[in-house]
Design a protein around this motif. Structure first.
Motif: not given
Length: 132
Positions: A35-37, A87-91, A123-131
């Motif tokens: 897994w990459f981000r 929040p820094e995991d957002t990617a 894979g095409k990627g999936t967005l993770v957003t941490v508020s």
């Protein structure tokens, strides 16, 4: 032949998500997986990687103890369990698989930039957003 990622979304700090990535056209059990981000304006970085034997998974320092990479061969699916998100995991998170690197250490798979350019599948990627 592809990897299809899912499971991203919006979560609050401290929350959890599980990313899934299902392979079609090939079987994951003979592949190294990773897994990459990539965060906005930053380089893609390896998060968690493991060889085909699933021994000694590698985790980047900032996610150790919070993220777990795994696979389910029966469902031909790989996972990234993410707990205590920050929040820094957002990617955008990308799954990958490579047959040629199946026997190497996960650390090489995750950190060697030249190897990353020739991975068999992304894979095409999936967005993770941490508020916050």
């Amino acid at each position: 032949v592809q990897l299809q990622a899912s499971g991203g979304g919006l979560v609050q700090t401290g929350g959890s998500l599980r990313l899934s990535c299902t392979a079609s056209g090939f079987t994951l059990d003979d592949y190294a997986i990773g897994w990459f981000r990539q965060a906005p304006g930053k380089e893609r970085e390896g998060v968690a990687c493991v060889s085909a034997s699933d021994h000694n998974p590698y985790y980047r320092e900032s996610v150790k103890g919070r993220f777990t990479i795994s696979r389910d061969n029966a469902n031909n699916t790989m996972y990234l369990q993410m707990n205590n998100l920050k929040p820094e995991d957002t990617a955008v998170y990308y799954c990958s698989a490579d047959h040629h690197l199946r026997g190497i250490l996960g650390s090489y798979y995750c950190t060697d930039i030249s190897a990353r350019k020739d991975l068999d599948y992304w894979g095409k990627g999936t967005l993770v957003t941490v508020s916050s």
